[in-house]
Scaffold this motif. Structure first.
Motif, mmCIF file in Angstrom:
data_model
loop_
_atom_site.group_PDB
_atom_site.id
_atom_site.type_symbol
_atom_site.label_atom_id
_atom_site.label_comp_id
_atom_site.label_asym_id
_atom_site.label_seq_id
_atom_site.Cartn_x
_atom_site.Cartn_y
_atom_site.Cartn_z
ATOM 1 N N GLN A 200 0.829 -1.192 0.000
ATOM 2 C CA GLN A 200 0.000 0.000 0.000
ATOM 3 C C GLN A 200 0.863 1.241 0.000
ATOM 4 N N VAL A 201 0.432 2.232 -0.712
ATOM 5 C CA VAL A 201 1.087 3.532 -0.732
ATOM 6 C C VAL A 201 0.028 4.578 -0.419
ATOM 7 N N GLN A 202 0.311 5.433 0.526
ATOM 8 C CA GLN A 202 -0.596 6.529 0.848
ATOM 9 C C GLN A 202 0.004 7.829 0.301
ATOM 10 N N LEU A 203 -0.809 8.596 -0.375
ATOM 11 C CA LEU A 203 -0.344 9.828 -1.021
ATOM 12 C C LEU A 203 -1.115 11.028 -0.474
ATOM 13 N N VAL A 204 -0.392 12.099 -0.186
ATOM 14 C CA VAL A 204 -1.023 13.326 0.312
ATOM 15 C C VAL A 204 -0.462 14.509 -0.472
ATOM 16 N N GLU A 205 -1.354 15.221 -1.132
ATOM 17 C CA GLU A 205 -0.944 16.395 -1.899
ATOM 18 C C GLU A 205 -1.042 17.652 -1.031
ATOM 19 N N SER A 206 -0.212 18.623 -1.353
ATOM 20 C CA SER A 206 -0.280 19.926 -0.698
ATOM 21 C C SER A 206 0.283 20.977 -1.640
ATOM 22 N N GLY A 207 0.096 22.237 -1.265
ATOM 23 C CA GLY A 207 0.682 23.318 -2.044
ATOM 24 C C GLY A 207 -0.273 24.059 -2.942
ATOM 25 N N GLY A 208 -1.510 23.604 -3.000
ATOM 26 C CA GLY A 208 -2.478 24.309 -3.826
ATOM 27 C C GLY A 208 -2.841 25.656 -3.219
ATOM 28 N N GLY A 209 -3.565 26.446 -3.978
ATOM 29 C CA GLY A 209 -3.967 27.750 -3.479
ATOM 30 C C GLY A 209 -4.508 28.623 -4.583
ATOM 31 N N LEU A 210 -4.607 29.904 -4.252
ATOM 32 C CA LEU A 210 -5.130 30.905 -5.179
ATOM 33 C C LEU A 210 -3.966 31.726 -5.716
ATOM 34 N N VAL A 211 -3.888 31.874 -7.027
ATOM 35 C CA VAL A 211 -2.794 32.602 -7.648
ATOM 36 C C VAL A 211 -3.307 33.358 -8.864
ATOM 37 N N GLN A 212 -2.679 34.468 -9.161
ATOM 38 C CA GLN A 212 -3.061 35.226 -10.356
ATOM 39 C C GLN A 212 -2.454 34.598 -11.606
ATOM 40 N N ALA A 213 -3.092 34.840 -12.718
ATOM 41 C CA ALA A 213 -2.564 34.360 -13.990
ATOM 42 C C ALA A 213 -1.136 34.864 -14.182
ATOM 43 N N LEU B 191 3.069 28.064 -8.754
ATOM 44 C CA LEU B 191 2.825 27.263 -7.555
ATOM 45 C C LEU B 191 3.641 25.995 -7.665
ATOM 46 N N ARG B 192 4.008 25.452 -6.511
ATOM 47 C CA ARG B 192 4.643 24.143 -6.497
ATOM 48 C C ARG B 192 3.806 23.205 -5.648
ATOM 49 N N LEU B 193 3.312 22.162 -6.263
ATOM 50 C CA LEU B 193 2.550 21.147 -5.553
ATOM 51 C C LEU B 193 3.488 20.050 -5.067
ATOM 52 N N LEU C 240 0.983 30.215 -14.937
ATOM 53 C CA LEU C 240 -0.350 29.628 -14.759
ATOM 54 C C LEU C 240 -1.408 30.436 -15.489
ATOM 55 N N LYS C 241 -2.408 29.713 -15.968
ATOM 56 C CA LYS C 241 -3.520 30.300 -16.710
ATOM 57 C C LYS C 241 -4.830 29.965 -15.994
ATOM 58 N N PRO C 242 -5.861 30.757 -16.196
ATOM 59 C CA PRO C 242 -7.149 30.429 -15.570
ATOM 60 C C PRO C 242 -7.640 29.023 -15.913
ATOM 61 N N GLU C 243 -7.322 28.547 -17.084
ATOM 62 C CA GLU C 243 -7.758 27.194 -17.465
ATOM 63 C C GLU C 243 -6.997 26.081 -16.750
ATOM 64 N N ASP C 244 -5.992 26.450 -15.972
ATOM 65 C CA ASP C 244 -5.298 25.468 -15.129
ATOM 66 C C ASP C 244 -6.041 25.234 -13.810
ATOM 67 N N THR C 245 -7.094 25.996 -13.571
ATOM 68 C CA THR C 245 -7.867 25.840 -12.343
ATOM 69 C C THR C 245 -8.486 24.450 -12.281
ATOM 70 N N GLN D 273 -5.862 12.617 -2.229
ATOM 71 C CA GLN D 273 -7.178 13.233 -2.107
ATOM 72 C C GLN D 273 -7.314 14.516 -2.913
ATOM 73 N N GLY D 274 -6.214 15.050 -3.372
ATOM 74 C CA GLY D 274 -6.246 16.222 -4.229
ATOM 75 C C GLY D 274 -6.015 17.522 -3.490
ATOM 76 N N THR D 275 -5.549 18.514 -4.234
ATOM 77 C CA THR D 275 -5.360 19.858 -3.712
ATOM 78 C C THR D 275 -5.875 20.853 -4.744
ATOM 79 N N GLN D 276 -6.594 21.863 -4.261
ATOM 80 C CA GLN D 276 -7.246 22.810 -5.165
ATOM 81 C C GLN D 276 -6.268 23.872 -5.643
ATOM 82 N N VAL D 277 -6.264 24.102 -6.942
ATOM 83 C CA VAL D 277 -5.511 25.200 -7.543
ATOM 84 C C VAL D 277 -6.505 26.105 -8.264
ATOM 85 N N THR D 278 -6.491 27.379 -7.908
ATOM 86 C CA THR D 278 -7.377 28.349 -8.544
ATOM 87 C C THR D 278 -6.536 29.482 -9.119
#
Length: 124
Positions: A1-14, A18-20, A87-92, A116-121
């Motif tokens: 089994q491998v457990q994965l945890v993402e981090s580093g997402g957030g809100l950024v201007q075009a 960001l580094r995930l 980053l571009k808005p379509e990368d959200t 579980q994923g991390t949100q990038v906006t």
């Protein structure tokens, strides 16, 4: 089994960056192929990038991120990164890391382990 945890997402201007991070626990992460995927609202999960096991140096990128994103493994060998520049808005999207012991490629159905994923906006 491998457990994965993402981090580093957030809100950024075009145009920003960001580094995930993807932190793994369980079995020897360096023996696994790793992929990054993303899913925007109302859309299917799509491939972003993948990298081979620690002993190899193969990478694969979606055309939409080629030249802007970079996938890499950390020195600790239990981490992986997705550096996202210009980053571009379509990368959200929600960004997911995935791992598999035998598959290297762009097919989401072939990866066994998922975070579980991390949100990038990205705002315009």
């Amino acid at each position: 089994q491998v457990q994965l945890v993402e981090s580093g997402g957030g809100l950024v201007q075009a145009g920003g960056s960001l580094r995930l991070s993807c932190a793994a626990s369980g079995r020897t992460f360096s023996n696994y192929y790793l992929g990054w995927f993303r899913q925007a609202p109302g859309k299917e999960r799509e491939f972003v990038a993948s990298t081979s096991t620690w002993s190899g140096v193969m990478t694969l990128y979606a055309d939409s991120v080629k030249g802007r994103f970079s996938i890499s493994r950390g020195n600790a060998k239990n981490t992986a990164y997705l550096q996202m520049n210009s980053l571009k808005p379509e990368d959200t999207a929600v960004y997911y890391c995935a791992a598999d012991v035998s598959y290297f490629g762009a097919s989401k159905t072939q990866y066994r382990y998922w975070g579980q994923g991390t949100q990038v906006t990205v705002t315009s």
